[in-house]
Design a protein around this motif. Sequence first.
Motif, mmCIF file in Angstrom:
data_model
loop_
_atom_site.group_PDB
_atom_site.id
_atom_site.type_symbol
_atom_site.label_atom_id
_atom_site.label_comp_id
_atom_site.label_asym_id
_atom_site.label_seq_id
_atom_site.Cartn_x
_atom_site.Cartn_y
_atom_site.Cartn_z
ATOM 1 N N VAL A 62 0.830 -1.206 0.000
ATOM 2 C CA VAL A 62 0.000 0.000 0.000
ATOM 3 C C VAL A 62 0.868 1.260 0.000
ATOM 4 O O VAL A 62 0.626 2.195 -0.774
ATOM 5 C CB VAL A 62 -0.943 -0.008 1.227
ATOM 6 N N ALA A 63 1.894 1.298 0.869
ATOM 7 C CA ALA A 63 2.696 2.513 1.027
ATOM 8 C C ALA A 63 3.689 2.711 -0.114
ATOM 9 O O ALA A 63 3.935 3.850 -0.539
ATOM 10 C CB ALA A 63 3.440 2.481 2.360
ATOM 11 N N LEU A 67 5.077 -4.824 -4.706
ATOM 12 C CA LEU A 67 5.570 -5.917 -3.887
ATOM 13 C C LEU A 67 7.031 -6.190 -4.263
ATOM 14 O O LEU A 67 7.327 -6.623 -5.370
ATOM 15 C CB LEU A 67 4.722 -7.173 -4.115
ATOM 16 N N HIS A 68 7.928 -5.913 -3.353
ATOM 17 C CA HIS A 68 9.357 -6.115 -3.585
ATOM 18 C C HIS A 68 9.784 -7.441 -2.953
ATOM 19 O O HIS A 68 9.578 -7.665 -1.759
ATOM 20 C CB HIS A 68 10.170 -4.967 -2.987
ATOM 21 N N TRP A 227 16.658 -1.237 -2.156
ATOM 22 C CA TRP A 227 16.000 -1.359 -0.860
ATOM 23 C C TRP A 227 16.145 -0.099 -0.020
ATOM 24 O O TRP A 227 15.386 0.090 0.942
ATOM 25 C CB TRP A 227 16.562 -2.552 -0.097
ATOM 26 N N SER A 228 17.102 0.770 -0.336
ATOM 27 C CA SER A 228 17.314 1.977 0.463
ATOM 28 C C SER A 228 16.145 2.947 0.361
ATOM 29 O O SER A 228 16.035 3.874 1.162
ATOM 30 C CB SER A 228 18.599 2.683 0.009
ATOM 31 N N ARG A 229 15.239 2.735 -0.607
ATOM 32 C CA ARG A 229 14.078 3.607 -0.781
ATOM 33 C C ARG A 229 12.783 2.974 -0.267
ATOM 34 O O ARG A 229 11.722 3.598 -0.345
ATOM 35 C CB ARG A 229 13.904 3.981 -2.263
ATOM 36 N N PHE A 230 12.867 1.734 0.251
ATOM 37 C CA PHE A 230 11.650 1.019 0.649
ATOM 38 C C PHE A 230 11.792 0.464 2.066
ATOM 39 O O PHE A 230 11.977 -0.748 2.260
ATOM 40 C CB PHE A 230 11.354 -0.108 -0.343
ATOM 41 N N PRO A 231 11.693 1.317 3.093
ATOM 42 C CA PRO A 231 11.901 0.854 4.476
ATOM 43 C C PRO A 231 10.840 -0.123 4.963
ATOM 44 O O PRO A 231 11.137 -1.003 5.779
ATOM 45 C CB PRO A 231 11.867 2.162 5.280
#
Length: 409
Positions: A62-63, A67-68, A227-231
């Motif tokens: 959602v945020a 889906l990573h 991944w540094s942009r998706f906490p």
Amino acid sequence: MRMAHGVPNVVVFLALIVVQIGFGGYGVIVKKFAANNKANPLVFCLIRDGICWPVLLLCAVVAERKLHIPRLKEVPLFFVLGLFGMFGNQFFYIMGVYYAGADISSIFQPAIPVWTSLLAIITRIEKPPTLRKCYGWAKVIGIVLAVGGAITMLRSKLTSTDTGSPSSKSNSPSSNSNSPYSKSNSSHQTSFRTILGILFLFANTVCMAIFILVQKRFIFDRPTLRWSRFPVSVTAWCYFFGAVCMAVASFYYVVKCPHVGACESDPWHIPAQEAIPLVYAIFIASALCYMLITWGNMHLSPSLVTAFWPFQVPVAVVMSYFTLGERLVYLDYVGGALIIIGLMLVVYSNWYSDKSLKESKDALVFGRTEEERQSLLSPRSQHNINGDNDVFDSPKKAKSFASGHVQQH
């Protein structure tokens, strides 16, 4: 105050305060609704982590609108994060409570910012505080005051509990025996259990520090990494691998050591009074708090993220006063004041060091061509400026460099 990734630092500070409110409220919720709980804590944590993972995954979709999924080469990193941050942190805390007791376990928790700061300096993730400057001393003194204030409040509560409740020594096996040998044997056994519990609690606090440091070094200090942009996604996959480790430990201990924390004949049974604490643990103490810790770690230094940890102690004390009717004593006020002063000093140190760093970067690009500026302000150069190659550790050096560079031109 400086904006990190477009977010004002004050917003990140508020998020970290919310984290400590969530952690501090968890103990109060357990006391309120499940004071005499009979659940096996390992099984409780397994259910908590197992449900929290899909909740976090849904929040990530959602945020972050996608889906990573980790690639195969990224699995070891997430396994290490889950092993230390979710499994090791919870498992060693449970074993520490079982062997050393809840009192000593509570006193150990404010040590997390201490281990984080020390390990960050040892591993060169952060530079040592500049003790020649006031803001360098402010950070050291602030952490010491915050930890000392938390321990003061905890000792106050433990003392009031001990003096206000009847002694339980009469129920122990050793107190019913007049044999000196049995008393000595019981004393040695108690000492061994306490020492073992302290070792577990030391591992518990160090695991949390390692989790934050590894996350910072290998994810958020690498701006080119996706991944540094998706906490939120980072938190979700950490919980997945932590839940896998917790499942292995739970099955092993339920089969081999069913007495660990289990008071029911069926160790897998979760009493009805545990429902509210379990829901709180899943959605607040796990999903929300760990999401905000990871998000805060993306914006701030690890030592500053963990500097807020002692704040959960006054939160728990104040919430206990209003919901459980526990009495406040003068040591609670003293400890609370020390924690607030300590956090203010740490925030001041962070603000002043950020100001110095900004002046250093401005001096670095002053008088250069546009092409040179873009090169110096690239992600790789920014990391070098913030890291060990930074020669501008004070505004004075920055101005000196700028004036020298102008003279050359």
